[in-house]
Design a protein around this motif. Structure first.
Motif, PDB file in Angstrom:
ATOM      1  N   ALA A  24      32.771  38.239  41.474  1.00 15.72           N
ATOM      2  CA  ALA A  24      33.710  38.914  42.370  1.00 15.72           C
ATOM      3  C   ALA A  24      33.675  40.430  42.175  1.00 15.72           C
ATOM      4  O   ALA A  24      33.671  41.198  43.142  1.00 15.72           O
ATOM      5  N   ALA A  25      33.646  40.871  40.920  1.00 12.55           N
ATOM      6  CA  ALA A  25      33.608  42.308  40.647  1.00 12.55           C
ATOM      7  C   ALA A  25      32.280  42.921  41.096  1.00 12.55           C
ATOM      8  O   ALA A  25      32.245  44.039  41.632  1.00 12.55           O
ATOM      9  N   LYS A  27      30.324  41.821  43.528  1.00 14.27           N
ATOM     10  CA  LYS A  27      30.287  41.853  44.997  1.00 14.27           C
ATOM     11  C   LYS A  27      31.065  43.040  45.550  1.00 14.27           C
ATOM     12  O   LYS A  27      30.798  43.499  46.666  1.00 14.27           O
ATOM     13  N   ALA A  28      32.027  43.540  44.767  1.00 16.67           N
ATOM     14  CA  ALA A  28      32.806  44.704  45.185  1.00 16.67           C
ATOM     15  C   ALA A  28      32.071  46.017  44.897  1.00 16.67           C
ATOM     16  O   ALA A  28      32.609  47.093  45.164  1.00 16.67           O
ATOM     17  N   LYS A 287      38.458  34.634  39.999  1.00 14.32           N
ATOM     18  CA  LYS A 287      38.253  35.369  41.252  1.00 14.32           C
ATOM     19  C   LYS A 287      39.286  36.491  41.386  1.00 14.32           C
ATOM     20  O   LYS A 287      38.946  37.629  41.752  1.00 14.32           O
ATOM     21  N   GLU A 291      38.542  40.600  41.486  1.00 14.13           N
ATOM     22  CA  GLU A 291      39.027  41.423  42.594  1.00 14.13           C
ATOM     23  C   GLU A 291      39.990  42.494  42.106  1.00 14.13           C
ATOM     24  O   GLU A 291      39.987  43.630  42.593  1.00 14.13           O
ATOM     25  N   CYS A 292      40.818  42.138  41.134  1.00 12.72           N
ATOM     26  CA  CYS A 292      41.747  43.103  40.551  1.00 12.72           C
ATOM     27  C   CYS A 292      40.983  44.230  39.853  1.00 12.72           C
ATOM     28  O   CYS A 292      41.354  45.405  39.965  1.00 12.72           O
ATOM     29  N   ALA A 294      38.129  45.398  40.609  1.00 13.47           N
ATOM     30  CA  ALA A 294      37.612  46.289  41.645  1.00 13.47           C
ATOM     31  C   ALA A 294      38.701  47.230  42.141  1.00 13.47           C
ATOM     32  O   ALA A 294      38.468  48.431  42.361  1.00 13.47           O
ATOM     33  N   TYR A 307      48.178  41.574  39.896  1.00 15.71           N
ATOM     34  CA  TYR A 307      47.438  40.417  39.378  1.00 15.71           C
ATOM     35  C   TYR A 307      48.359  39.504  38.574  1.00 15.71           C
ATOM     36  O   TYR A 307      48.391  38.286  38.781  1.00 15.71           O
TER      37      TYR A 307
END
Length: 373
Positions: A24-25, A27-28, A287, A291-292, A294, A307
């Motif tokens: 996830a990180a 992909k950001a 996940k 995302e957090c 990022a 988060y």
């Protein structure tokens, strides 16, 4: 002194939580380094390998790792006939393949992956020192390093309440589509299980840490019972075991010298204190943590707090109820007493009285599903 290597995100641990967080990180658009103490993804397997049906839509790696479908849960209390719980839908997976696929996805997203690379220590300045001698300075550290998380300990959020488990894999002689649960007052703070995997099954037991010497003889007794019933074979194909955190949420966010630290999966205490289930929680929290991370790197000052709030919103009530039921059952052992069968039922998810709680609003269907997963 070791030279400090800088990265946006350091993920410690490459189980489902860590691998999904790393993906996830990455992909950001962040630079991500993920380290794992074991030499291979998913090995050794320290898991009963059941995942709930709900996880399949969110984690595609479930499909190629599927071994068989689960449709029911059978709960045995003492020598009573089983209580059947219908529509207890899930999948038995090949956990090693599942984890390997998740790591492959993280690699494809751009994360740098290192196996056989344990974390040795974390300094007060938030620099993570690896056993290989490398020092990592990350803007965000994600602790996905299991129930005895070094990252969690560094921010004062260690799991203090653990269950010890022992599991064997044996031949399954009769086709079966249910997870079997064995409740017995002699299994203190845990339960026995049989989880079928096609021609094989995982047979295991968990107890409070202080009763660890019970594990081997109690599991041998359960194995002998099932051999006598003609359900499983005598030969043991594999052994495993490990610790499960059962004390509820730890963290899940903190700081070290201005560096943000996020905990997810077992490191954050997200396993259910009654069932010990944690793969679904690991996937969800991993996940969210990625995302957090990022958002933090992008300058969102409230990201870590958000988060923590989301983790509480998703898991808080179900984990709090499980923790309460666990405490009530353990209280039955006070004064060298043991719980009777009604009390064992009160503390298990198959029975309606488990879910009745006058002090709480009725849980939604989704919350109940997460509590059993």
């Amino acid at each position: 002194m070791s030279r400090i290597i800088d990265t946006d995100v350091l993920v410690c641990g490459l189980g489902p939580a860590g691998a999904i967080a790393a993906a996830a990180a990455s992909k950001a658009g962040l630079s991500v380094l993920a380290v794992e103490r074991n030499a291979k993804a998913g090995l050794p397997v320290q898991c009963a390998e059941f995942v709930p049906a709900m996880i399949g839509s969110d984690v595609p790696s479930v499909r190629p790792a599927k071994v068989q479908t689960i449709r029911r849960m059978l709960t045995y209390v003492g020598n009573d006939a089983a209580k059947e719980t219908h529509d207890f839908n899930g999948v038995m997976i090949d956990r090693a393949r599942f984890d390997a696929d998740l790591v492959e996805s993280a690699t494809a997203a751009g994360a740098k992956i290192r196996f056989a690379t344990p974390v040795r220590s974390v300094s007060a300045s938030g620099v993570v020192h690896l056993a290989c001698g490398t020092a990592i300075g990350a803007k965000v550290i994600i602790g996905a390093d299991g129930p005895r998380s070094i990252i969690g300990q560094a921010i004062g959020c260690a799991n203090g309440d653990l269950v010890e488990t022992r599991q064997i894999t044996v031949e399954m002689l009769v086709p079966h589509d249910a997870t079997d649960i064995y409740l017995n007052p002699d299994i203190v703070g845990g339960y026995g299980w049989l989880f079928p995997k096609g021609r094989l099954c995982n047979l295991g037991l968990g107890v409070i840490a202080g009763e660890r010497p019970l594990l081997k003889p109690a599991l041998a007794g359960l194995h002998a019972r099932l051999i006598e019933e003609g359900r499983v074979g005598k030969d043991i194909k594999a052994h495993t075991g490990g610790a499960i955190p059962v004390g509820g949420v730890k963290g899940p966010a903190g700081t070290l010298a201005g560096r943000s630290v996020l905990l997810c999966g077992d490191a954050a205490g997200l396993t259910n204190p009654v069932t010990g289930a944690g793969i679904n929680a690991a996937a969800i929290s991993g996940k969210l943590a990625g995302e957090c991370a990022a958002a933090i790197v992008d300058g969102d000052a409230d990201a870590a707090e958000d988060y923590a709030a989301e983790i509480e919103a998703i898991f808080g009530r179900s984990l709090a109820l499980a923790k309460k039921r666990r405490r009530q059952l353990l209280d039955c052992y006070t004064g060298n007493k043991k719980p009777h069968e009604r009390q064992l039922r009160d503390g298990w998810i198959a029975y309606p009285q488990y879910w009745s709680d006058d002090s709480a609003v009725e849980m939604s269907t989704d919350e109940k599903a997460r509590a059993t997963a």
